[in-house]
Design a protein around this motif. Sequence first.
Motif, mmCIF file in Angstrom:
data_model
loop_
_atom_site.group_PDB
_atom_site.id
_atom_site.type_symbol
_atom_site.label_atom_id
_atom_site.label_comp_id
_atom_site.label_asym_id
_atom_site.label_seq_id
_atom_site.Cartn_x
_atom_site.Cartn_y
_atom_site.Cartn_z
ATOM 1 N N LYS A 227 36.647 32.742 45.591
ATOM 2 C CA LYS A 227 35.334 33.360 45.650
ATOM 3 C C LYS A 227 35.501 34.870 45.506
ATOM 4 O O LYS A 227 36.611 35.390 45.503
ATOM 5 N N ALA A 228 34.376 35.560 45.395
ATOM 6 C CA ALA A 228 34.416 37.006 45.185
ATOM 7 C C ALA A 228 35.089 37.720 46.351
ATOM 8 O O ALA A 228 34.950 37.326 47.512
ATOM 9 N N ASP A 230 36.129 41.934 47.719
ATOM 10 C CA ASP A 230 35.693 43.313 47.489
ATOM 11 C C ASP A 230 36.471 44.288 48.351
ATOM 12 O O ASP A 230 37.037 43.923 49.385
ATOM 13 N N THR A 247 34.132 44.974 43.365
ATOM 14 C CA THR A 247 34.069 43.531 43.610
ATOM 15 C C THR A 247 34.716 42.777 42.452
ATOM 16 O O THR A 247 34.469 43.084 41.283
ATOM 17 N N ARG A 249 35.277 38.931 40.811
ATOM 18 C CA ARG A 249 34.789 37.550 40.792
ATOM 19 C C ARG A 249 35.594 36.754 39.777
ATOM 20 O O ARG A 249 35.752 37.182 38.633
ATOM 21 N N ILE A 251 36.430 34.258 36.874
ATOM 22 C CA ILE A 251 35.611 33.761 35.765
ATOM 23 C C ILE A 251 36.325 32.718 34.908
ATOM 24 O O ILE A 251 35.673 31.950 34.202
ATOM 25 N N GLY A 277 31.431 27.613 41.481
ATOM 26 C CA GLY A 277 32.539 28.530 41.700
ATOM 27 C C GLY A 277 33.903 27.905 41.531
ATOM 28 O O GLY A 277 34.916 28.607 41.559
ATOM 29 N N TRP A 315 39.647 37.793 36.502
ATOM 30 C CA TRP A 315 38.604 38.234 37.431
ATOM 31 C C TRP A 315 37.736 39.289 36.754
ATOM 32 O O TRP A 315 38.243 40.250 36.177
ATOM 33 N N GLU A 316 36.437 39.104 36.826
ATOM 34 C CA GLU A 316 35.495 40.125 36.360
ATOM 35 C C GLU A 316 35.312 41.132 37.490
ATOM 36 O O GLU A 316 35.033 40.752 38.629
#
Length: 351
Positions: A227-228, A230, A247, A249, A251, A277, A315-316
């Motif tokens: 999961k995201a 940060d 952050t 996320r 992808i 997700g 990850w974005e």
Amino acid sequence: MHALTRRRNRWLVVAAAAGMCALTPGTAMAGWGPGGQSNGDTAETGGGRSGSDLVSMVRYSGSSTGGSGGGKGNVTPVGDWNPPACWYEPRTAADFQKYVEDMYTETVNTPGQHSYAKTAVGQFRETYKDGEYKNYNLDEADKGTWWVAVQDPDRWMEPAAQLCNESPFWVVNGDTPDVPNAVTPNVLAELAYNRLRLPETEVTLAPENTTKVNLPTWAWLDGATFKAVDVTAQINVGGLNIQATTTARPISLKLEPGTKDAETYPASGECGINDDGSIGEAYARGKADETPSCGIKYLRSSGKGKFALRATVTWEITWTGTGNPEPAQLPNGTFGADQEVVVQEIQSVNR
């Protein structure tokens, strides 16, 4: 000679003297650095003092702050980009005075210290105490701050960390320093990028660990784990109070079988993220004749050895912060790991 060039040359002289100080037993290196450090998940860490060195006043917090010493951290930027290895940030006049005076006292009182180092540090002190500036601008402490160069402690040996070579300079409150990498919300976001710590990339396989030649092997990642995450970077010094949250996320997942004698599902080896997700699809009883949405089919056995399956998550990465409420893009990042897979021949019995 231009004033800025004179200041730069003086700073390089002091830096050279500091290098001599570093070689003298019991003497800390005199200089502006290292950068801020993080020491654990959901931590809030930041600037302080260590001997005669000042560390960064940038503070980090969030769901994904990791310890220093990991080089560039878990994230590898996609493309030719890296977070700053050095930057400039403010100090109050009182903090700057204390730093310079402590550095001077320690240098001149260290037994066996080289005279060149004492002279250089003395000249540096004179510039701000009784030379170009007077008494460290303490009489104007409410009007501005000193800006100093700071290095990332994990990257101080890189050439990029040596680019912030301006000597400390005075900036009036409200003005923007005219130097590259002066700390801004955007720079804070880039510093936070370097402190993202991501979960280990180990995919779940079915069959698990040991599979068969020409048998589709299912691969997936649990959305609850991926999961995201940060990191927030903030600095609050002398009226400058800015912050940025970076952050990451997940992808996609890329599978590299560890041998050319294999096929991936899909053919590109790139498995996209699902709405929940997760990545890929968990194997369940009754799916033996189906083709996995994400997986591998090995075409030969691994013999007495094992194949190193490489699983890399992309990850974005975006940031928000002071003056930037809408997410802005930073370069995507990747993080992956190898896991061993045994591939056996399917045994048949001839009657």
